[in-house]
Design an enzyme around this catalytic site. Structure first.
Site, short mmCIF file in Angstrom:
data_model
loop_
_atom_site.label_atom_id
_atom_site.label_comp_id
_atom_site.label_asym_id
_atom_site.label_seq_id
_atom_site.Cartn_x
_atom_site.Cartn_y
_atom_site.Cartn_z
N GLY A 19 7.47 -33.68 90.52
CA GLY A 19 7.03 -32.45 90.45
C GLY A 19 5.40 -32.01 90.28
CB CYS A 154 -2.70 -25.13 81.91
SG CYS A 154 -1.14 -23.92 82.56
CB SER A 184 -1.36 -25.58 91.10
OG SER A 184 -2.57 -25.49 90.23
N GLY A 185 -0.31 -23.67 88.60
CA GLY A 185 0.37 -23.60 87.30
C GLY A 185 1.78 -23.15 87.14
CE LYS A 210 4.68 -20.87 77.84
NZ LYS A 210 4.74 -21.76 78.76
NE ARG A 240 1.17 -18.08 88.03
CZ ARG A 240 1.34 -19.14 87.31
NH1 ARG A 240 0.19 -19.64 87.09
NH2 ARG A 240 2.18 -19.41 86.36
CG HIS A 247 -5.11 -21.64 84.53
ND1 HIS A 247 -4.66 -21.51 85.94
CD2 HIS A 247 -4.02 -22.04 83.66
CE1 HIS A 247 -3.40 -21.90 85.66
NE2 HIS A 247 -2.91 -22.29 84.69
N1 LIG Z 1 1.65 -26.92 86.44
C1 LIG Z 1 0.75 -26.67 85.52
O1 LIG Z 1 -0.63 -26.58 85.61
C2 LIG Z 1 1.18 -27.14 84.09
C3 LIG Z 1 0.32 -27.03 83.02
C4 LIG Z 1 0.58 -27.52 81.58
C5 LIG Z 1 1.90 -27.62 81.55
N2 LIG Z 1 2.76 -27.61 82.50
C6 LIG Z 1 4.19 -28.13 82.11
O2 LIG Z 1 4.44 -29.32 82.63
C7 LIG Z 1 6.01 -29.46 83.08
C8 LIG Z 1 5.99 -29.57 84.65
O3 LIG Z 1 5.48 -28.77 85.27
P1 LIG Z 1 5.19 -28.74 86.84
O4 LIG Z 1 4.36 -27.63 87.25
O5 LIG Z 1 5.07 -30.05 87.43
O6 LIG Z 1 7.02 -28.23 87.32
P2 LIG Z 1 7.61 -28.77 88.70
O7 LIG Z 1 6.76 -28.96 89.96
O8 LIG Z 1 8.59 -27.66 88.94
O9 LIG Z 1 8.26 -30.12 88.20
C9 LIG Z 1 9.36 -30.24 87.41
C10 LIG Z 1 10.08 -31.76 87.14
O10 LIG Z 1 11.16 -31.63 86.32
C11 LIG Z 1 12.04 -32.40 86.99
N3 LIG Z 1 13.69 -31.65 86.47
C12 LIG Z 1 13.92 -30.59 86.56
N4 LIG Z 1 15.30 -30.39 86.22
C13 LIG Z 1 15.35 -31.73 85.73
C14 LIG Z 1 16.61 -32.08 84.97
N5 LIG Z 1 17.63 -31.32 84.80
N6 LIG Z 1 16.37 -33.64 84.61
C15 LIG Z 1 15.41 -34.29 84.85
N7 LIG Z 1 14.48 -33.97 85.38
C16 LIG Z 1 14.39 -32.62 85.74
C17 LIG Z 1 11.92 -32.20 88.54
O11 LIG Z 1 12.60 -33.24 89.10
P3 LIG Z 1 13.29 -32.97 90.53
O12 LIG Z 1 12.22 -32.92 91.80
O13 LIG Z 1 14.06 -34.11 90.78
O14 LIG Z 1 13.97 -31.56 90.45
C18 LIG Z 1 10.48 -32.25 88.46
O15 LIG Z 1 9.99 -33.53 88.51
C19 LIG Z 1 6.39 -27.81 82.61
O16 LIG Z 1 7.27 -28.03 81.37
C20 LIG Z 1 5.30 -27.22 82.48
O17 LIG Z 1 5.59 -25.94 81.93
C21 LIG Z 1 2.61 -27.37 83.81
#
Ligand SMILES: NC(=O)c1ccc[n+]([C@@H]2O[C@H](COP(=O)([O-])OP(=O)(O)OC[C@H]3O[C@@H](n4cnc5c(N)ncnc54)[C@H](OP(=O)(O)O)[C@@H]3O)[C@@H](O)[C@H]2O)c1
Length: 357
Positions: A19, A154, A184-185, A210, A240, A247
């Site tokens: 991700g 974030c 990207s968030g 949150k 958004r 952010h």
């Molecule tokens: N983006 C930000 O700025 C940000 C900031 C702070 C916190 N976060 C948090 O960080 C986490 C990841 O965010 P992201 O933005 O990277 O999301 P994302 O791009 O949607 O990536 C999600 C990841 O989770 C995996 N996943 C989904 N379902 C799964 C399952 N059943 N079993 C195992 N792995 C699974 C996906 O793997 P596959 O590719 O195999 O589906 C992917 O690697 C979230 O909890 C989010 O709230 C994000």
């Protein structure tokens, strides 16, 4: 700050490696002096495939040595590393992270699931390094040898970095928090382009609660076995907007005493954060930069300050309803996610709290 005493780097795994945050972990850990990426894990959709095929790589070059690495399932029986960075979707993070902690692994989580658990540290090293001590309580009460340490939402991270020096110096009692959050968030593929281009969406699911509750915990005081929430009222509006990374957070703050913009600027300009965070490999020279330019911070111009680890603050001025108002900007996916998590792991390492490499 020195490397682990045995001179080996800790092997680490990334859960959710495919991700947006998972990929940022890969960039943050490239050439890291203490940690070495040993395993990449994701969902059953990705498991068994070479990493380059399983993920749609988003930015910069994919490190050649990882392209052919076979992705494994997020299961402690398949992932051996003692230190695990979790970039898992919140839909699965809760159970998976607990399974790893139960199996003796230390999990550095980006997901919301465990952030507000009373025995789970919610840490920004410069802001609340003493909260890490909750890990001891967690291990005792849950009878596991591993553990879960989280970093914050974030947008809450950006706000907390700006508020910490002011709360330390003057005690904040009220905060209005308005965010403009980059796409990207929302991860990848995230928000559909036709929903966001030329648009502002005044709703991000579960984001406002949150921001409100995590700020209270992060700015709270570690009191022996628990964290006492900061006694401040926080109200958040989250939006958004069509920017890529960064952010932007507008804050109106009230204090338990009269505070002038000059006094607030002084407190923020001289703040270096908790001493234990200084000198860690991912710590920026300055956690907070204060600008007096009338039109800064700006997302495009300031988001890469301190390689994405510095929060930039500006427009510090009187507020007719509260005491002061200001604008803060931080990189959501570096300081607000993967970079913050790596910094937490470095803090644990520097205190001798990581399992042997
Ligand atoms: N983006 C930000 O700025 C940000 C900031 C702070 C916190 N976060 C948090 O960080 C986490 C990841 O965010 P992201 O933005 O990277 O999301 P994302 O791009 O949607 O990536 C999600 C990841 O989770 C995996 N996943 C989904 N379902 C799964 C399952 N059943 N079993 C195992 N792995 C699974 C996906 O793997 P596959 O590719 O195999 O589906 C992917 O690697 C979230 O909890 C989010 O709230 C994000």
């Amino acid at each position: 700050m020195s490397a682990p005493s045995n001179a080996r780097r800790w092997p680490v795994a990334i859960l959710g490696a495919t991700g947006a945050v998972g990929q940022t972990f890969i960039r943050q850990l490239a050439g890291h002096p203490w940690f070495e990426i040993a395993e990449l894990a994701a969902s059953d959709r990705s498991a068994g495939r070479p990493y380059a095929e399983a993920c749609r790589w988003l930015e910069g070059p994919l490190p050649a040595e990882l392209a052919s690495r076979v992705v494994v399932r997020c299961d402690p029986s398949e992932v051996r590393s003692p230190l695990v960075f979790s970039a898992l979707d919140a839909g699965v993070a809760g159970e998976v992270e607990q399974a790893f902690a139960r199996a003796g692994r230390l999990v550095l989580s980006n997901a919301k699931n465990h952030r507000m658990d009373a025995d789970v540290p919610l840490v920004i090293p410069e802001v609340n390094a003493p909260h890490l001590a909750l890990l001891e309580t967690q291990r005792r009460t849950r009878s596991w040898t591993g553990g879960i340490v989280t970093n914050a939402n974030c947008a809450a991270t950006v706000a907390a970095m700006a508020m910490a020096p002011l709360h330390e110096a003057f005690t904040i009692t009220r905060a209005m928090v308005f965010t403009m959050q980059a796409v990207s968030g929302a991860g990848y593929p995230g928000v559909a382009s036709l929903d966001i281009l030329g648009n502002v969406i005044p709703y991000i699911g579960d984001e406002e609660p949150k921001v409100e509750r995590e700020l209270n915990k992060m700015l709270g005081r570690f009191a022996g076995e628990t964290v006492e929430a900061a006694p401040m009222k926080v109200s958040a509006h989250t939006n958004r907007v069509a920017t890529e990374h960064g952010h932007l957070v507008c804050l109106s703050l009230g204090f338990d005493q009269r505070v002038s913009p000059d006094a607030a600027m002084e407190a923020m300009c001289t703040w270096r954060g908790h001493a234990d965070a200084r000198g860690l490999p991912s710590a920026p020279e300055l956690p907070l930069v204060v600008t007096s330019e009338p039109d800064r911070p700006q997302t495009r111009r300031d988001v890469w300050a301190g390689k994405g680890m510095t929060v930039t603050v500006g427009r510090v001025r009187p507020d007719p309803l509260f005491d002061i108002k200001l604008v803060a900007l931080g990189h959501n996916i570096i300081r607000g996610a993967a970079g913050g998590s790596v910094l937490n792991a470095e803090l644990l390492a520097s205190r001798g709290l990581l399992p042997p490499a």
